[in-house]
Design a protein around this motif. Structure first.
Motif, mmCIF file in Angstrom:
data_model
loop_
_atom_site.group_PDB
_atom_site.id
_atom_site.type_symbol
_atom_site.label_atom_id
_atom_site.label_comp_id
_atom_site.label_asym_id
_atom_site.label_seq_id
_atom_site.Cartn_x
_atom_site.Cartn_y
_atom_site.Cartn_z
ATOM 1 N N ILE A 17 0.778 -1.259 0.123
ATOM 2 C CA ILE A 17 0.017 -0.127 -0.033
ATOM 3 C C ILE A 17 0.841 1.138 0.041
ATOM 4 N N THR A 18 0.343 2.209 -0.732
ATOM 5 C CA THR A 18 1.171 3.617 -0.768
ATOM 6 C C THR A 18 0.038 4.634 -0.426
ATOM 7 N N VAL A 19 0.773 5.942 -0.348
ATOM 8 C CA VAL A 19 -0.233 6.889 -0.281
ATOM 9 C C VAL A 19 -1.140 7.094 -1.241
ATOM 10 N N ASP A 20 -0.862 6.387 -2.734
ATOM 11 C CA ASP A 20 -1.485 6.713 -3.899
ATOM 12 C C ASP A 20 -3.033 5.945 -3.651
ATOM 13 N N ASP A 21 -3.044 4.930 -2.890
ATOM 14 C CA ASP A 21 -4.204 4.069 -2.360
ATOM 15 C C ASP A 21 -5.405 4.787 -1.629
ATOM 16 N N ALA A 22 -4.799 6.114 -1.124
ATOM 17 C CA ALA A 22 -5.871 6.578 -0.075
ATOM 18 C C ALA A 22 -7.305 7.124 -0.685
ATOM 19 N N TYR A 65 -0.740 -4.745 2.350
ATOM 20 C CA TYR A 65 -0.757 -5.047 0.876
ATOM 21 C C TYR A 65 -2.341 -4.391 0.153
ATOM 22 N N ALA A 66 -2.314 -3.976 -0.942
ATOM 23 C CA ALA A 66 -3.392 -3.672 -1.701
ATOM 24 C C ALA A 66 -3.559 -5.030 -2.423
ATOM 25 N N ILE A 67 -4.872 -5.308 -2.782
ATOM 26 C CA ILE A 67 -5.241 -6.398 -3.477
ATOM 27 C C ILE A 67 -5.630 -5.696 -5.045
ATOM 28 N N THR A 68 -5.109 -6.430 -5.843
ATOM 29 C CA THR A 68 -5.374 -5.746 -7.207
ATOM 30 C C THR A 68 -5.388 -7.172 -8.306
ATOM 31 N N GLU A 78 -7.427 -4.503 1.070
ATOM 32 C CA GLU A 78 -6.300 -4.981 1.535
ATOM 33 C C GLU A 78 -6.352 -6.104 2.255
ATOM 34 N N VAL A 79 -5.041 -6.259 2.562
ATOM 35 C CA VAL A 79 -4.863 -7.572 3.301
ATOM 36 C C VAL A 79 -3.436 -7.283 3.920
ATOM 37 N N VAL A 80 -3.548 -7.609 5.398
ATOM 38 C CA VAL A 80 -2.356 -7.211 6.374
ATOM 39 C C VAL A 80 -1.955 -8.218 7.275
ATOM 40 N N LEU A 81 -0.795 -8.192 7.432
ATOM 41 C CA LEU A 81 -0.383 -8.777 8.812
ATOM 42 C C LEU A 81 0.376 -7.701 9.589
ATOM 43 N N GLU A 110 -7.795 -16.133 -2.139
ATOM 44 C CA GLU A 110 -6.251 -15.914 -2.932
ATOM 45 C C GLU A 110 -5.448 -15.028 -2.079
ATOM 46 N N ALA A 111 -6.060 -13.863 -1.733
ATOM 47 C CA ALA A 111 -5.154 -13.087 -0.896
ATOM 48 C C ALA A 111 -4.654 -13.564 0.450
ATOM 49 N N THR A 112 -5.670 -14.184 0.791
ATOM 50 C CA THR A 112 -5.288 -14.785 2.403
ATOM 51 C C THR A 112 -4.197 -15.694 2.157
ATOM 52 N N GLN A 113 -4.478 -16.684 1.137
ATOM 53 C CA GLN A 113 -3.265 -17.527 0.798
ATOM 54 C C GLN A 113 -1.870 -16.996 0.622
ATOM 55 N N LEU A 114 -1.720 -16.032 -0.148
ATOM 56 C CA LEU A 114 -0.821 -15.582 -0.551
ATOM 57 C C LEU A 114 0.091 -14.607 0.570
ATOM 58 N N ILE A 115 -0.577 -14.092 1.466
ATOM 59 C CA ILE A 115 -0.231 -13.306 2.514
ATOM 60 C C ILE A 115 0.256 -14.336 3.743
ATOM 61 N N VAL A 116 -0.522 -15.388 3.831
ATOM 62 C CA VAL A 116 -0.101 -16.500 4.752
ATOM 63 C C VAL A 116 0.975 -17.329 4.361
#
Length: 183
Positions: A17-22, A65-68, A78-81, A110-116
């Protein structure tokens, strides 16, 4: 500083995630169902969201992370640890899709699997935990499919529309993930 590489799946890409996602993140705060499922009751100004994006992009105790989609860099959620405890090798997990129109398409799974996978393989975590509200069986199913195990419940933690809701506590340990990965 924690390295936050781009994570690529079959259909989605997770990028830091960046400030551009605000702007997109701020817009997602108007989706009533997403707010209900995450238990978000407070309101935020655009400036607060911008500050949040700036802060998390530089944090050492979390990865946001931004999900795209692979073919579209637009923010879908978003998905976050977060709350990473480096000494005990543990972290908390959370996910939020930006709109109810994105539910049921497999993006969250898929986002959950990737971040885990990132948490266990790259960050070398031992434990990842989460809380999910009892009125969200779809998310509970996703977490169980990924390998999270129910540990208990925090009773009546959220007052939503005049009714108290409980939060289910779930976790996955590195050896459970490794066993699941072998299947």
């Amino acid at each position: 500083m924690v390295t936050k590489p781009i994570l690529t799946g079959e259909r989605i890409v997770l990028r830091p995630i960046t400030v551009d996602d605000a702007a997109a993140m701020f817009a997602s705060l108007s989706d009533e169902e997403s707010m209900r499922l995450t238990g978000t009751q407070q309101t935020f100004s655009f400036e607060q969201v911008q500050q949040h994006c700036q802060r998390v992009s530089q944090a050492d105790d979390r990865v946001d992370y931004a999900i795209t989609l692979k073919d579209d860099p637009a923010y879908l959620g978003e998905v976050v640890l977060n709350e990473i405890d480096w000494q005990n090798r543990s972290a908390s997990f959370r996910i939020a899709l930006a709109s109810e129109t994105l539910f049921g398409k497999g993006y969250g799974t898929e986002a959950t699997q990737l971040i885990v996978t990132f948490g266990f393989h790259t960050l070398r975590l031992h434990r990842i935990e989460l809380e999910v509200y009892d009125f969200n069986p779809r998310a509970q199913h996703v977490y169980e499919k990924v390998g999270f195990v129910r540990e208990g419940m925090r009773r009546d933690v959220l007052l939503w529309n005049g009714r108290y809701q409980s939060a289910i506590i779930m976790s996955i340990l590195e050896d459970e993930y490794a066993d699941k990965e072998m299947c």
